[in-house]
Scaffold this active site. Structure first.
Site, PDB file in Angstrom:
ATOM      1  N   ARG A   1      23.310  23.528   5.590  1.00  0.00           N
ATOM      2  CA  ARG A   1      23.707  24.752   5.780  1.00  0.00           C
ATOM      3  C   ARG A   1      21.925  25.419   5.241  1.00  0.00           C
ATOM      4  NH1 ARG A   1      24.696  23.808   0.209  1.00  0.00           N
ATOM      5  NH2 ARG A   1      22.746  22.836  -1.198  1.00  0.00           N
TER       6      ARG A   1
ATOM      7  N   LYS B   1      32.066  12.207   2.376  1.00  0.00           N
ATOM      8  CA  LYS B   1      30.124  11.093   2.256  1.00  0.00           C
ATOM      9  C   LYS B   1      30.785   9.739   2.550  1.00  0.00           C
ATOM     10  CE  LYS B   1      28.862  14.875  -0.060  1.00  0.00           C
ATOM     11  NZ  LYS B   1      28.734  15.767   0.957  1.00  0.00           N
TER      12      LYS B   1
ATOM     13  N   GLU C   1      28.407   2.295  -5.100  1.00  0.00           N
ATOM     14  CA  GLU C   1      27.049   2.147  -4.479  1.00  0.00           C
ATOM     15  C   GLU C   1      25.867   1.773  -5.714  1.00  0.00           C
ATOM     16  OE1 GLU C   1      25.755   5.685  -1.861  1.00  0.00           O
ATOM     17  OE2 GLU C   1      24.848   6.227  -3.986  1.00  0.00           O
TER      18      GLU C   1
HETATM   19  C1  MV4 Z   1      22.401   8.427  -7.041  1.00  0.00           C
HETATM   20  C2  MV4 Z   1      21.682   8.916  -8.624  1.00  0.00           C
HETATM   21  C3  MV4 Z   1      21.323   6.940  -8.062  1.00  0.00           C
HETATM   22  N1  MV4 Z   1      22.208   6.321  -7.899  1.00  0.00           N
HETATM   23  N2  MV4 Z   1      23.357   7.671  -6.438  1.00  0.00           N
HETATM   24  C4  MV4 Z   1      23.633  13.227  -7.893  1.00  0.00           C
HETATM   25  C5  MV4 Z   1      24.081  14.337  -6.800  1.00  0.00           C
HETATM   26  C6  MV4 Z   1      24.278  13.689  -5.616  1.00  0.00           C
HETATM   27  N3  MV4 Z   1      23.333  14.810  -4.287  1.00  0.00           N
HETATM   28  C7  MV4 Z   1      23.487  12.551  -5.241  1.00  0.00           C
HETATM   29  N4  MV4 Z   1      22.420  12.079  -6.695  1.00  0.00           N
HETATM   30  C8  MV4 Z   1      22.611  11.060  -7.715  1.00  0.00           C
HETATM   31  N5  MV4 Z   1      22.890  10.491  -6.450  1.00  0.00           N
HETATM   32  C9  MV4 Z   1      22.855   6.248  -6.796  1.00  0.00           C
HETATM   33  N6  MV4 Z   1      22.903   5.759  -6.080  1.00  0.00           N
HETATM   34  C10 MV4 Z   1      20.989   9.767  -8.540  1.00  0.00           C
HETATM   35  C11 MV4 Z   1      21.532  11.235  -8.252  1.00  0.00           C
HETATM   36  C12 MV4 Z   1      21.042  11.809  -9.432  1.00  0.00           C
HETATM   37  C13 MV4 Z   1      20.410  12.697  -9.081  1.00  0.00           C
HETATM   38  C14 MV4 Z   1      20.494  12.777  -7.043  1.00  0.00           C
HETATM   39  C15 MV4 Z   1      19.709  14.115  -6.985  1.00  0.00           C
HETATM   40  C16 MV4 Z   1      19.205  15.317  -7.482  1.00  0.00           C
HETATM   41  C17 MV4 Z   1      19.199  15.007  -9.168  1.00  0.00           C
HETATM   42  C18 MV4 Z   1      20.223  14.564  -9.573  1.00  0.00           C
HETATM   43  C19 MV4 Z   1      20.307  13.776 -11.210  1.00  0.00           C
HETATM   44  C20 MV4 Z   1      21.318  13.390 -11.676  1.00  0.00           C
HETATM   45  C21 MV4 Z   1      21.711  11.758 -10.607  1.00  0.00           C
END
Ligand code: MV4
Length: 500
Positions: free
Chosen positions: A294, A121, A203
């Protein structure tokens, strides 16, 4: 041998609905299929659907569906010329992509190098920032004073993430300076034990973002197109439960920017084949998160709005063909929603409910698509993912699509295990969802839980009513089978005559 210009035989290194989905495209293309299966899947539908099937080991995934050596051994034994990994299992394993290639076969997906880069990442974030793609402010420094200075410069809360992560593993939200060191230590420990890599980064944190992802497709000549976006905000514990396309709040301007960013992401990592660029969206701004290298579970909604067969396209570009459509030829028509039907109890913390499906009837009619590998009499093995079907609805407007999905859920009979369908029914009736106001914490809304128990009861009653005529004694089943085979033989005879 088959007469298509792509491959003669594809090994599908997966199980369940996605294995069948890939084999369906193969059958339409005149490509033979090889299934692999674990001891727990001897009676699974993907085994029967394939032209050939090979037992690869015990139920536990590390001994079967994750066993690269055994899968490659089968590929050679069966004379396959390509491998499709589906999603999950080995799909994003860079070493597997490399090993398939080294064995002289085609991996239907991106190269080992691309997968490795997107697996980090931190590395992908730096590269995409350098390429001009919007990202959230971040720092790689975990030194207390530097981390503190970073957090203060952008303001709390911040989030600590694992570089090797994904799926939310190793993420810790930090609300103030006092929590900072412990959060870094905790994320790093989790990352080390889950991924063997303790690297973390910090972040800016978004409290209620939307998850919007762009489908991209690239051929081996470097041509890269997008297939619009999906909104996947409705999830629990990083497992998506409802996805839709297009995103309900999308504007022409935002789409232009996001899809162009997604194409930049794909080009920056020399992407080939189908991929998904994930963004978080908040208050008019979007930020690159990661790329999924994917075919995804929710590719179905993209197929429904574009009318295209993405697995066919994957096979074509993997065979070295150019993308079969130009960007201008790819259009978005109507709206599509997918409900992932999991064998889980939504009233009991989504606990998995593996067991035997005693009665089953799937919905149909206009605009309904089901991708599933279950049937009446099937016992869901407890070793794998709890998703048993994907129910998709498609119509011209979002409103009609929601009404169609509600209608389809009320037609769906699954008796024997608890499923997430009543929860999805509650969402389809929720005013905020109907208005398009979703975010990643949507399912925590008390409005959802308030109606859930009522929908669970109603659904049970309805399924028992609808399911009553599906109860068949052995004799009746035999009679039906006999009638079907008589019809089939008559049909075969008739077709034979026609050929003369
Ligand atoms: C975040 C976020 C809020 N702020 N990053 C969770 C999995 C990963 N792919 C990224 N994720 C998140 N990153 C920042 N800076 C909130 C999430 C997140 C989330 C993201 C996508 C789909 C569902 C989620 C559920 C909780 C938190």
């Amino acid at each position: 041998m088959s007469e298509n210009e792509y491959f003669d035989k594809i090994l599908v290194a997966n199980r369940g609905e996605i294995a069948i989905r890939v084999m369906r495209a193969c059958r339409e293309m005149g490509i033979e299929t090889v299934a692999v299966y674990s001891e727990a899947d001897a009676n699974a539908l993907h085994v029967k659907y394939a032209d050939e099937a090979f037992l690869i080991g015990p139920a536990h995934p590390t001994k079967s569906y994750l066993n690269m050596d055994r899968i490659l051994e089968v590929a050679e034994l069966a004379g396959a010329d390509a491998v499709h990994p589906g999603y999950g299992f080995l799909a994003e394993n860079a070493a597997f992509s490399g090993a398939v290639k080294k064995a002289g076969l085609t991996f239907i997906g991106p190269s080992e190098k691309t997968m490795k880069m997107m697996g980090s990442k931190l590395e992908s974030k730096s590269a995409m920032y350098a390429a001009g793609v919007p990202v959230l402010p971040w720092t790689q420094s975990t030194d207390h004073d530097e981390a503190k200075a970073f957090a203060e410069s952008i303001g709390y809360p911040v989030i600590v993430k694992a570089s090797a992560g994904g799926g939310g593993i190793g993420m810790t939200v930090v609300n103030n300076e006092a929590e900072l060191d412990e959060a870094i230590a905790k994320s790093s420990r989790t990352a080390a034990s889950a991924f063997g890599d303790p690297t973390v980064f910090i972040e800016k944190y978004l409290a209620k973002p939307r998850h919007i992802e762009v489908q991209v497709f690239a051929d081996s000549k470097g041509d890269t197109i997008h297939m619009f976006e999906r909104d996947c905000s409705i999830q629990r514990r990083h497992q998506k439960l409802i996805e839709e396309a297009p995103c309900p709040i999308m504007t022409d301007e935002l789409r232009e920017q996001m899809t162009q960013s997604a194409i930049t992401v794909a080009k920056t990592c020399n992407y080939e084949n189908a991929g998904t660029v994930e963004f978080l969206y908040d208050s008019g701004h979007y930020y690159f998160m990661e790329m999924n290298t994917r075919l995804q579970v929710e590719h179905t909604v993209t197929e429904l709005i574009t009318g295209l067969d993405m697995v066919r396209m994957q096979i074509q570009v993997a065979a070295g063909e150019p993308l079969p459509y130009s960007q201008e030829q790819i259009t978005c028509r109507g709206h599509a929603i997918e409900c992932r039907v999991n064998a889980e109890d939504p009233m009991n913390n989504y606990q998995a409910d593996a067991g035997k499906i005693t009665r089953y009837r799937s919905p149909g009619g206009p605009g309904i698509r089901i991708d599933s590998s279950i049937h009446a009499g099937y016992s869901i093995p407890p070793y794998y993912d709890s998703m048993i079907a994907k129910l998709c609805a498609r119509a011209m407007t979002r409103e009609e699509t929601i009404a169609r999905m509600r209608r389809a859920i009320t037609e769906y009979v699954i008796i024997g295990v608890k499923t997430t369908l009543p929860l999805q029914y509650a969402v389809m009736n929720n005013p905020d969802f109907i208005a398009g106001n979703t975010h990643t914490h949507f399912l925590q809304d008390p409005e959802i839980t308030k109606y859930l128990s009522r929908y669970m009861r109603e659904s049970e009653t309805r399924m028992n009513q609808l399911g009553a005529p599906l109860k068949q004694g052995k004799e009746k089943t035999i009679a039906v089978t006999a009638a079907v085979s008589a019809y089939m033989s008559a049909l075969a005879a008739k077709n034979g005559q026609n050929k003369k």
